[in-house]
Motif scaffolding. Sequence first.
Motif, PDB file in Angstrom:
ATOM      1  N   ILE A 209      30.150  24.210  41.734  1.00 40.93           N
ATOM      2  CA  ILE A 209      28.438  23.915  41.503  1.00 40.93           C
ATOM      3  C   ILE A 209      28.740  24.705  39.694  1.00 40.93           C
TER       4      ILE A 209
ATOM      5  N   ALA B 279      24.127  25.355  45.625  1.00 43.32           N
ATOM      6  CA  ALA B 279      22.370  26.020  44.324  1.00 43.32           C
ATOM      7  C   ALA B 279      21.269  26.465  45.066  1.00 43.32           C
TER       8      ALA B 279
ATOM      9  N   TYR C  73      15.120  21.024  44.525  1.00 43.41           N
ATOM     10  CA  TYR C  73      16.467  20.910  43.326  1.00 43.41           C
ATOM     11  C   TYR C  73      15.432  19.562  42.946  1.00 43.41           C
TER      12      TYR C  73
ATOM     13  N   THR D 197      28.103  22.093  48.078  1.00 45.43           N
ATOM     14  CA  THR D 197      28.434  21.527  49.393  1.00 45.43           C
ATOM     15  C   THR D 197      28.025  19.891  50.054  1.00 45.43           C
TER      16      THR D 197
ATOM     17  N   VAL E 128      19.275  22.127  37.850  1.00 50.44           N
ATOM     18  CA  VAL E 128      17.781  22.792  37.949  1.00 50.44           C
ATOM     19  C   VAL E 128      17.710  23.438  39.357  1.00 50.44           C
TER      20      VAL E 128
ATOM     21  N   LEU F 241      23.485  27.867  37.472  1.00 48.04           N
ATOM     22  CA  LEU F 241      24.015  28.589  37.892  1.00 48.04           C
ATOM     23  C   LEU F 241      25.907  28.499  38.215  1.00 48.04           C
TER      24      LEU F 241
ATOM     25  N   ILE G 107      24.872  18.540  51.456  1.00 46.40           N
ATOM     26  CA  ILE G 107      23.354  19.020  51.300  1.00 46.40           C
ATOM     27  C   ILE G 107      22.761  18.210  49.938  1.00 46.40           C
ATOM     28  N   SER G 108      21.541  17.728  50.031  1.00 43.61           N
ATOM     29  CA  SER G 108      20.862  16.695  48.985  1.00 43.61           C
ATOM     30  C   SER G 108      22.180  15.863  48.194  1.00 43.61           C
ATOM     31  N   ASP G 109      22.995  15.422  49.024  1.00 45.52           N
ATOM     32  CA  ASP G 109      24.400  14.590  49.109  1.00 45.52           C
ATOM     33  C   ASP G 109      24.733  13.551  50.208  1.00 45.52           C
TER      34      ASP G 109
END
Length: 281
Positions: free
Chosen positions: A13, A116, A161, A87, A217, A189, A90-92
Amino acid sequence: MTAATLYIIATPIGNLEDITYRAVRILGEVDLIAAEDTRHSLKLLNHFGISKPLTSYFDHNQQLKGERILHALRQGKSVALISDAGTPCISDPGYQLVRDAVAAGIAVVPLPGACAAITALSASGLPTDAFTFAGFPPSRQGKRRTFLSGMSTLPGTLILYEAPHRLVDTLSDIREMLGERQVIVARELTKIFEECIRGTVSEVIAAVSQGTVRGEVVLLIAPGAAVLHVSEPLEIVLERLMSDGTLSVKDAAKQAAVISGVSRSEAYSEALRLKIRTDGA
Ligand code: SAM
């Protein structure tokens, strides 16, 4: 490595050292790599000296590309799915491809790595025994408030997110819908400007309003008093909130409604009754 397998591979990330030996090996062995953004992923693959056929797989071509990838898998090819960062799924993009591969009897093998949400949670100091990851909140205020109010009594830490330019608006809605909770903004991060801004919602709003928030963020929200004091009667909650006289009857009622899971009007009537009783005493 096994043929006719879909590998779901987590990538860094930010810090490229956060890739696993196994991810590098499998990416170098598969027949095809499906990437959210092929140009972006090429930089990662070049960095590790990996040269493999690449195909794009993103939100708007999922159906067509998904069928082609499944076709390749059915022919016995091995395919790696990666996203721009972290990953896949995951929101992807990726969930539909995995679902269809599973339904088609194709082996799906996850390779764990950076995410994240989990990275932020691990350093948050907030409860980790139970948590809810809810992805990106809606961008429109009305929908965002409804979304947040649905989270008010969830146990454990809440992980979201958020885009940096929406952060202050979302924090303001969190204060409105969930009350003055402890929050953490985990920014950038694993990168050079990594930081965690901690405090009550108001403190964090004040901190992030001083300049422009840049980068990526994760927002973490401590479990609410609703969860901690769920069995407390409304009257006790109100007495506690009104004890030092800093909150108005209206504000105390608003917070008590969230904490006790009652309507604002019920909390307001009870708050007024208590106020009259206290003033008359
Ligand atoms: N699949 C990714 C994962 O596993 O974390 C998430 C992809 S999502 C499209 C991108 C969002 O993840 C960003 O908007 C931000 O909220 C969060 N994110 C990704 N990298 C981050 C980082 N280095 N620091 C903080 N948040 C990050």
